[in-house]
Design a protein around this motif. Structure first.
Motif, PDB file in Angstrom:
ATOM      1  N   ILE A 286       8.858  10.221  -4.229  1.00  0.00           N
ATOM      2  CA  ILE A 286       9.046   9.071  -3.342  1.00  0.00           C
ATOM      3  C   ILE A 286       7.682   8.573  -2.886  1.00  0.00           C
ATOM      4  O   ILE A 286       6.863   9.336  -2.360  1.00  0.00           O
ATOM      5  N   PHE A 287       7.441   7.284  -3.116  1.00  0.00           N
ATOM      6  CA  PHE A 287       6.202   6.639  -2.686  1.00  0.00           C
ATOM      7  C   PHE A 287       6.534   5.824  -1.437  1.00  0.00           C
ATOM      8  O   PHE A 287       7.272   4.829  -1.513  1.00  0.00           O
ATOM      9  N   HIS A 288       6.006   6.241  -0.291  1.00  0.00           N
ATOM     10  CA  HIS A 288       6.261   5.564   0.977  1.00  0.00           C
ATOM     11  C   HIS A 288       5.277   4.408   1.127  1.00  0.00           C
ATOM     12  O   HIS A 288       4.054   4.606   1.060  1.00  0.00           O
ATOM     13  N   LEU A 289       5.803   3.209   1.323  1.00  0.00           N
ATOM     14  CA  LEU A 289       4.984   2.008   1.357  1.00  0.00           C
ATOM     15  C   LEU A 289       4.656   1.592   2.793  1.00  0.00           C
ATOM     16  O   LEU A 289       5.294   2.042   3.746  1.00  0.00           O
ATOM     17  N   ASP A 290       3.668   0.708   2.921  1.00  0.00           N
ATOM     18  CA  ASP A 290       3.146   0.357   4.243  1.00  0.00           C
ATOM     19  C   ASP A 290       4.098  -0.495   5.081  1.00  0.00           C
ATOM     20  O   ASP A 290       3.858  -0.679   6.279  1.00  0.00           O
ATOM     21  N   ASP A 291       5.175  -0.999   4.489  1.00  0.00           N
ATOM     22  CA  ASP A 291       6.138  -1.784   5.257  1.00  0.00           C
ATOM     23  C   ASP A 291       7.387  -0.977   5.610  1.00  0.00           C
ATOM     24  O   ASP A 291       8.388  -1.536   6.067  1.00  0.00           O
ATOM     25  N   GLY A 292       7.335   0.335   5.396  1.00  0.00           N
ATOM     26  CA  GLY A 292       8.470   1.196   5.701  1.00  0.00           C
ATOM     27  C   GLY A 292       9.448   1.375   4.560  1.00  0.00           C
ATOM     28  O   GLY A 292      10.377   2.181   4.652  1.00  0.00           O
ATOM     29  N   ALA A 293       9.249   0.612   3.489  1.00  0.00           N
ATOM     30  CA  ALA A 293      10.112   0.757   2.311  1.00  0.00           C
ATOM     31  C   ALA A 293       9.621   1.908   1.440  1.00  0.00           C
ATOM     32  O   ALA A 293       8.576   2.518   1.706  1.00  0.00           O
ATOM     33  N   ARG A 294      10.365   2.197   0.363  1.00  0.00           N
ATOM     34  CA  ARG A 294      10.000   3.278  -0.544  1.00  0.00           C
ATOM     35  C   ARG A 294      10.167   2.807  -1.987  1.00  0.00           C
ATOM     36  O   ARG A 294      11.102   2.067  -2.295  1.00  0.00           O
TER      37      ARG A 294
ATOM     38  N   ARG B 121       0.843  -1.194   0.000  1.00  0.00           N
ATOM     39  CA  ARG B 121       0.000   0.000   0.000  1.00  0.00           C
ATOM     40  C   ARG B 121       0.879   1.244   0.000  1.00  0.00           C
ATOM     41  O   ARG B 121       1.897   1.294   0.685  1.00  0.00           O
ATOM     42  N   ILE B 122       0.481   2.227  -0.790  1.00  0.00           N
ATOM     43  CA  ILE B 122       1.199   3.510  -0.827  1.00  0.00           C
ATOM     44  C   ILE B 122       0.603   4.402   0.259  1.00  0.00           C
ATOM     45  O   ILE B 122      -0.525   4.895   0.139  1.00  0.00           O
ATOM     46  N   ASP B 123       1.341   4.592   1.339  1.00  0.00           N
ATOM     47  CA  ASP B 123       0.822   5.355   2.477  1.00  0.00           C
ATOM     48  C   ASP B 123       1.013   6.852   2.317  1.00  0.00           C
ATOM     49  O   ASP B 123       0.243   7.645   2.877  1.00  0.00           O
ATOM     50  N   ASP B 124       2.026   7.251   1.580  1.00  0.00           N
ATOM     51  CA  ASP B 124       2.267   8.682   1.393  1.00  0.00           C
ATOM     52  C   ASP B 124       3.059   8.886   0.105  1.00  0.00           C
ATOM     53  O   ASP B 124       3.729   7.968  -0.385  1.00  0.00           O
ATOM     54  N   VAL B 125       2.956  10.094  -0.448  1.00  0.00           N
ATOM     55  CA  VAL B 125       3.672  10.452  -1.665  1.00  0.00           C
ATOM     56  C   VAL B 125       4.415  11.752  -1.406  1.00  0.00           C
ATOM     57  O   VAL B 125       3.816  12.754  -1.011  1.00  0.00           O
ATOM     58  N   GLU B 126       5.709  11.740  -1.632  1.00  0.00           N
ATOM     59  CA  GLU B 126       6.564  12.904  -1.398  1.00  0.00           C
ATOM     60  C   GLU B 126       7.005  13.463  -2.745  1.00  0.00           C
ATOM     61  O   GLU B 126       7.728  12.810  -3.496  1.00  0.00           O
ATOM     62  N   LEU B 127       6.559  14.673  -3.053  1.00  0.00           N
ATOM     63  CA  LEU B 127       6.872  15.304  -4.330  1.00  0.00           C
ATOM     64  C   LEU B 127       8.064  16.241  -4.160  1.00  0.00           C
ATOM     65  O   LEU B 127       7.948  17.300  -3.563  1.00  0.00           O
ATOM     66  N   LEU B 128       9.205  15.840  -4.701  1.00  0.00           N
ATOM     67  CA  LEU B 128      10.410  16.663  -4.619  1.00  0.00           C
ATOM     68  C   LEU B 128      10.622  17.489  -5.881  1.00  0.00           C
ATOM     69  O   LEU B 128      11.340  18.479  -5.852  1.00  0.00           O
ATOM     70  N   LEU B 129      10.006  17.054  -6.984  1.00  0.00           N
ATOM     71  CA  LEU B 129      10.064  17.819  -8.236  1.00  0.00           C
ATOM     72  C   LEU B 129       8.758  17.554  -8.986  1.00  0.00           C
ATOM     73  O   LEU B 129       8.698  16.693  -9.870  1.00  0.00           O
TER      74      LEU B 129
END
Length: 276
Positions: free
Chosen positions: A97-105, A22-30
Motif C-alpha cells: 500500500i502506497f499512502h499518498l499525500d492527499d490521504g488516498a492510497r 507524493r508517496i508519503d509512506d509505503v506499507e509492505l504486507l507481503l
C-alpha cells in the motif's frame, strides 16, 4: 492475465488520481513480491517521491517518480493496481500500500501472489528480463506489416504459440490472440511461415483491431481484472472466439472447437479457420 488493453485501461484510469501525488509512506504486507531491490531499499527509493508520470510497456505498468526511480508492476494472473480514496475501504488481498499525500492510497493487490514489483534506477531496467526483451506493440509505429512478415518468415511451431511470445509482439495474451486469429481466418495450428503475404497483412490489421476494441471496451473481465478504480471491463461481451468453445460461431454458425495449443486453451471455428 491482464493483457495490453487491460494494462492501458488501468494506466488511463489511475492517471487522474495519482499523477502528481507524493508517496508519503509505503506499507509492505507481503514483501516477497518485491523482486528488486531489498524491501528496505524499495521503501527508501520511493518514500517522499512524487509520481511524475505513468507509462505502460506491454503488460507492465510503470510509475516514474521525481527521483527517476521506475516503479515497475507486473500483475501476472490475478494482480490489481488500484486507487482507493481517503474514505474508501481497504482492497481485498492488498500486498503493498502506497499512502499518498492527499490521504488516498495506491494499492498493489494480488489474490494468488504471483505478481511482481520493482523499484529500479533507469540503468537497472535491463535486469527485468521480460521487460527488456519486449518486441514492438500493436498500434505502435514499430509494429508494421513488414515487421510482421519478417518475424513470421521461417518460423516453425504453431502460430498461436508464436503470437504469445512477448519478444515478437508485446502485449498479446491468450484472449486477444484467439480473437485476432479468428478475425484473420487463420487456424491456430498453422505454422507462422505458412502465412502468406496477404494473410499477414490481414492479421496485422486484426491484431490492431482487437487491441483497439479491447481498450475502447475497458478491457475484458471474467474473474479478477478490474481497472484502476475498481471497474469491470465489457469486452467479454464482444468476443468472437475466446471462451466460446461449444457455442455457435458468430459468423457462420458452426460449433466452435476448444483445443490446447502449447498448453494453452484455444478456441477456433473449424469452418472460418480451416487448417491449410
Amino acid at each position: 492475465m491482464p493483457e495490453m488493453p487491460e494494462l492501458e485501461t488501468i494506466k488511463r484510469s489511475l492517471e487522474p488520481h495519482i499523477k502528481g501525488r507524493r508517496i508519503d509512506d509505503v506499507e509492505l504486507l507481503l514483501s516477497r513480491q518485491i523482486k528488486h531491490p531489498s524491501p528496505e531499499e524499495f521503501v527508501s527509493r520511493i518514500k517522499g517521491q512524487r509520481i511524475r508520470e505513468l507509462q505502460r510497456r506491454g503488460k507492465y505498468l510503470i510509475l516514474v517518480l521525481d527521483n527517476h526511480i521506475f516503479l515497475v508492476i507486473h500483475l501476472r494472473m490475478s494482480g490489481q493496481a488500484c486507487y482507493c480514496g481517503p474514505n474508501d475501504s481497504d482492497r481485498k488481498h492488498s500486498r503493498i500500500i502506497f499512502h499518498l499525500d492527499d490521504g488516498a492510497r495506491f494499492v498493489f493487490a494480488d489474490t494468488r501472489t504471483l505478481g511482481t514489483i520493482y523499484a529500479m534506477r533507469e540503468d537497472e531496467l535491463s535486469m527485468i528480463n521480460g521487460l527488456a526483451e519486449l518486441g514492438p506493440e500493436p498500434l505502435s509505429d514499430d509494429f508494421t506489416i513488414e515487421y510482421l512478415k519478417d518475424v513470421l518468415s521461417g518460423k516453425k511451431g504453431k502460430i498461436k504459440s508464436f503470437l504469445l511470445k512477448q519478444n515478437y509482439i508485446a502485449g498479446l495474451g491468450n484472449i486477444y490472440v484467439d480473437e485476432c486469429l479468428f478475425l484473420a481466418g487463420i487456424n491456430p495450428l498453422r505454422t507462422p511461415d505458412s502465412v502468406t503475404g496477404a494473410e499477414a497483412k490481414k492479421l496485422h490489421a486484426c491484431i490492431n483491431k482487437v487491441i483497439e476494441d479491447g481498450i475502447n471496451d475497458g478491457g475484458t473481465t471474467f474473474r479478477d481484472y478490474r481497472d484502476g478504480v475498481g471497474g469491470k471491463g465489457s469486452h467479454q461481451n464482444n468476443l468472437y472466439a475466446y471462451g466460446r468453445g461449444g457455442q455457435p460461431c458468430r459468423k457462420c454458425g458452426t460449433i466452435m472447437e476448444k483445443i490446447k495449443v502449447g498448453g494453452r486453451g484455444t478456441v477456433y471455428c473449424p469452418k472460418c479457420q480451416k487448417l491449410k
